[in-house]
Each structure stands twice: as C-alpha cells, then as structure tokens.
Design a protein around this motif. Structure first.
Motif, PDB file in Angstrom:
ATOM      1  N   GLY A 114     -57.470   5.613  33.912  1.00 15.36           N
ATOM      2  CA  GLY A 114     -58.669   4.830  33.648  1.00 15.36           C
ATOM      3  C   GLY A 114     -59.817   5.171  34.555  1.00 15.36           C
ATOM      4  O   GLY A 114     -59.782   6.143  35.306  1.00 15.36           O
ATOM      5  N   ILE A 115     -60.832   4.328  34.478  1.00 17.79           N
ATOM      6  CA  ILE A 115     -62.024   4.514  35.289  1.00 17.79           C
ATOM      7  C   ILE A 115     -62.563   3.136  35.671  1.00 17.79           C
ATOM      8  O   ILE A 115     -62.502   2.195  34.881  1.00 17.79           O
ATOM      9  CB  ILE A 115     -63.077   5.359  34.538  1.00 17.79           C
ATOM     10  CG1 ILE A 115     -64.141   5.844  35.470  1.00 17.79           C
ATOM     11  CG2 ILE A 115     -63.634   4.628  33.353  1.00 17.79           C
ATOM     12  CD1 ILE A 115     -64.867   7.066  34.960  1.00 17.79           C
ATOM     13  N   MET A 116     -63.028   3.029  36.905  1.00 18.04           N
ATOM     14  CA  MET A 116     -63.617   1.797  37.414  1.00 18.04           C
ATOM     15  C   MET A 116     -65.020   2.136  37.930  1.00 18.04           C
ATOM     16  O   MET A 116     -65.275   3.257  38.367  1.00 18.04           O
ATOM     17  CB  MET A 116     -62.777   1.218  38.566  1.00 18.04           C
ATOM     18  CG  MET A 116     -61.329   0.927  38.222  1.00 18.04           C
ATOM     19  SD  MET A 116     -61.118  -0.461  37.124  1.00 18.04           S
ATOM     20  CE  MET A 116     -61.043  -1.793  38.281  1.00 18.04           C
ATOM     21  N   TYR A 117     -65.885   1.140  37.912  1.00 18.14           N
ATOM     22  CA  TYR A 117     -67.229   1.327  38.436  1.00 18.14           C
ATOM     23  C   TYR A 117     -67.572   0.172  39.366  1.00 18.14           C
ATOM     24  O   TYR A 117     -67.371  -0.988  39.019  1.00 18.14           O
ATOM     25  CB  TYR A 117     -68.264   1.419  37.303  1.00 18.14           C
ATOM     26  CG  TYR A 117     -69.651   1.686  37.823  1.00 18.14           C
ATOM     27  CD1 TYR A 117     -70.007   2.964  38.250  1.00 18.14           C
ATOM     28  CD2 TYR A 117     -70.586   0.680  37.922  1.00 18.14           C
ATOM     29  CE1 TYR A 117     -71.273   3.227  38.751  1.00 18.14           C
ATOM     30  CE2 TYR A 117     -71.861   0.927  38.421  1.00 18.14           C
ATOM     31  CZ  TYR A 117     -72.196   2.197  38.838  1.00 18.14           C
ATOM     32  OH  TYR A 117     -73.436   2.450  39.342  1.00 18.14           O
ATOM     33  N   ASN A 118     -68.085   0.491  40.543  1.00 17.60           N
ATOM     34  CA  ASN A 118     -68.513  -0.517  41.510  1.00 17.60           C
ATOM     35  C   ASN A 118     -69.907  -0.988  41.103  1.00 17.60           C
ATOM     36  O   ASN A 118     -70.896  -0.290  41.343  1.00 17.60           O
ATOM     37  CB  ASN A 118     -68.512   0.072  42.920  1.00 17.60           C
ATOM     38  CG  ASN A 118     -69.013  -0.898  43.964  1.00 17.60           C
ATOM     39  OD1 ASN A 118     -69.312  -2.053  43.685  1.00 17.60           O
ATOM     40  ND2 ASN A 118     -69.123  -0.413  45.185  1.00 17.60           N
ATOM     41  N   VAL A 119     -69.989  -2.169  40.505  1.00 15.80           N
ATOM     42  CA  VAL A 119     -71.273  -2.664  40.012  1.00 15.80           C
ATOM     43  C   VAL A 119     -72.203  -3.094  41.145  1.00 15.80           C
ATOM     44  O   VAL A 119     -73.387  -3.333  40.907  1.00 15.80           O
ATOM     45  CB  VAL A 119     -71.079  -3.819  38.998  1.00 15.80           C
ATOM     46  CG1 VAL A 119     -70.343  -3.327  37.764  1.00 15.80           C
ATOM     47  CG2 VAL A 119     -70.365  -5.000  39.624  1.00 15.80           C
ATOM     48  N   LEU A 120     -71.698  -3.177  42.379  1.00 14.50           N
ATOM     49  CA  LEU A 120     -72.532  -3.532  43.532  1.00 14.50           C
ATOM     50  C   LEU A 120     -73.059  -2.299  44.265  1.00 14.50           C
ATOM     51  O   LEU A 120     -73.826  -2.434  45.217  1.00 14.50           O
ATOM     52  CB  LEU A 120     -71.736  -4.402  44.515  1.00 14.50           C
ATOM     53  CG  LEU A 120     -71.172  -5.709  43.951  1.00 14.50           C
ATOM     54  CD1 LEU A 120     -70.386  -6.435  45.022  1.00 14.50           C
ATOM     55  CD2 LEU A 120     -72.279  -6.577  43.383  1.00 14.50           C
ATOM     56  N   LEU A 159     -68.635   5.312  40.783  1.00 18.68           N
ATOM     57  CA  LEU A 159     -67.649   5.627  39.758  1.00 18.68           C
ATOM     58  C   LEU A 159     -66.333   6.071  40.391  1.00 18.68           C
ATOM     59  O   LEU A 159     -66.317   6.958  41.240  1.00 18.68           O
ATOM     60  CB  LEU A 159     -68.194   6.739  38.869  1.00 18.68           C
ATOM     61  CG  LEU A 159     -67.549   6.932  37.516  1.00 18.68           C
ATOM     62  CD1 LEU A 159     -67.660   5.686  36.671  1.00 18.68           C
ATOM     63  CD2 LEU A 159     -68.203   8.108  36.812  1.00 18.68           C
ATOM     64  N   ILE A 160     -65.230   5.457  39.968  1.00 20.49           N
ATOM     65  CA  ILE A 160     -63.912   5.750  40.533  1.00 20.49           C
ATOM     66  C   ILE A 160     -62.919   6.013  39.398  1.00 20.49           C
ATOM     67  O   ILE A 160     -62.503   5.084  38.707  1.00 20.49           O
ATOM     68  CB  ILE A 160     -63.381   4.559  41.364  1.00 20.49           C
ATOM     69  CG1 ILE A 160     -64.376   4.109  42.411  1.00 20.49           C
ATOM     70  CG2 ILE A 160     -62.031   4.877  41.976  1.00 20.49           C
ATOM     71  CD1 ILE A 160     -64.567   5.088  43.526  1.00 20.49           C
ATOM     72  N   PRO A 161     -62.507   7.265  39.183  1.00 21.97           N
ATOM     73  CA  PRO A 161     -61.415   7.509  38.229  1.00 21.97           C
ATOM     74  C   PRO A 161     -60.097   7.110  38.877  1.00 21.97           C
ATOM     75  O   PRO A 161     -59.957   7.148  40.100  1.00 21.97           O
ATOM     76  CB  PRO A 161     -61.483   9.021  37.996  1.00 21.97           C
ATOM     77  CG  PRO A 161     -62.129   9.559  39.222  1.00 21.97           C
ATOM     78  CD  PRO A 161     -63.038   8.490  39.751  1.00 21.97           C
TER      79      PRO A 161
END
Length: 176
Positions: A148-154, A166-168
């Motif tokens: 998956g992929i995560m994104y730091n919205v801060l 952006l963090i895969p």
C-alpha cells in the motif's frame, strides 16, 4: 540533514507498517488483542548503519476494524552523522473484501540529530498523520501480505524533517 532523511524514510516505509499480529478472528474466540511490529536494518556507504523497530498492540473492535497503539524507534549512524528517532501514536485499520484495507496512523516523533563533522546538534519534534490504504494478498490461513501507500497529510515542504509526505509500504499481517 535531508540526506539522512531520504534513506531513513525508504527503510521505514518498508518496515514501519510491517506487522505480525497474533490473534484469532473466528466467531467463537473472545481474544481480540493483536500484537506485532516491524523491524528494519540497513547498511550503506560511509560506514552508514540503520536499525529500526516498530512494535504495536491492537484490539479488534469488529472483524473488519482494528485500533491500537504503534511505536517506532530508529537509530542511524555514519562517518558524518548520528540520529535517533522515537515515535508513538494511535492507529486504526479497516479491512474490506478481505483483499483491501484503509488506515490511519498518527505518530508524534522525537528526533535527535548530530552532525559529527560540524559538531551540530538538533532536537526536534514532529507530528505526522498518515492516511492511506492498499491491497492485501492472502498467503496463509490468517496471514496476509499488504502492499500500500500512506501519505502524511500534515507534511509541509521545507518545514518537515522528512523529505516527503508519501510513504509506500509492504508488510505482513497474521491473525486477520
């Protein structure tokens, strides 16, 4: 400082979301606790060494919703710098169709960085809210591989110690 963040985040991305959960999901079980974590190890040029661990404990609120607390600790050193980073915060994962997941993870980081060449020290704190999801592939009875992929919205450019928001991630979950 950004030069150590890029390799750090690449290694963390593969290991911070790696999970091994212990627990059962059958209808007759009352054990809804999950335990697990991830580990990362890296070596590189200029005598660089990296070690990271991310333990977690969760509770299955329903068969598809899990919440808990995740921690993260990492050490990185080379001929030119040394850094330590601790993070802790809550997480929530929602699993659907037994092939997909969405999740949120709030981490508050404590960062200690020392430049050995210039004898420069930095102690910082930063909060990250990761939102994202991905695909899960069953690899055993209650075991899944997550991609998956995560994104730091801060995340804000030039204000964050991290080079990107952006963090895969690739990980494994047992007990779903």
């Amino acid at each position: 400082m950004k030069k150590f963040i890029i390799p750090l985040m690449l290694i963390i991305s593969g290991s911070i979301f790696s999970q091994v959960s212990i627990g059962t999901t059958d209808q007759n079980s009352n054990n809804r606790w999950t335990f697990g974590g991830g580990i990362g190890l890296g070596f590189g040029s200029q005598s660089s060494f990296y070690l990271q661990a991310s333990p977690r404990v969760g509770y299955r609120i329903t068969n598809d919703l899990e919440g808990g607390v995740m921690g993260s600790v990492s050490w990185q050193t080379s001929d030119y710098y040394r850094s330590t980073m601790f993070g802790v915060g809550p997480f929530a994962n929602y699993y659907f169709a037994r092939s997909f997941y969405v999740g949120a993870n709030l981490q508050h980081y404590f960062i200690n960085f020392k430049d050995k060449y210039y004898d420069y020290k930095v102690n910082e704190e930063e909060t990250a809210l990761y939102l994202g999801g991905g695909y899960m592939q069953r690899i055993g009875n209650n075991s899944f591989m997550q991609i998956g992929i995560m994104y730091n919205v801060l995340w804000k450019e030039n204000e964050s110690v991290f080079s990107s928001g952006l963090i895969p991630n690739i990980g494994f979950v047992v007990g779903l």
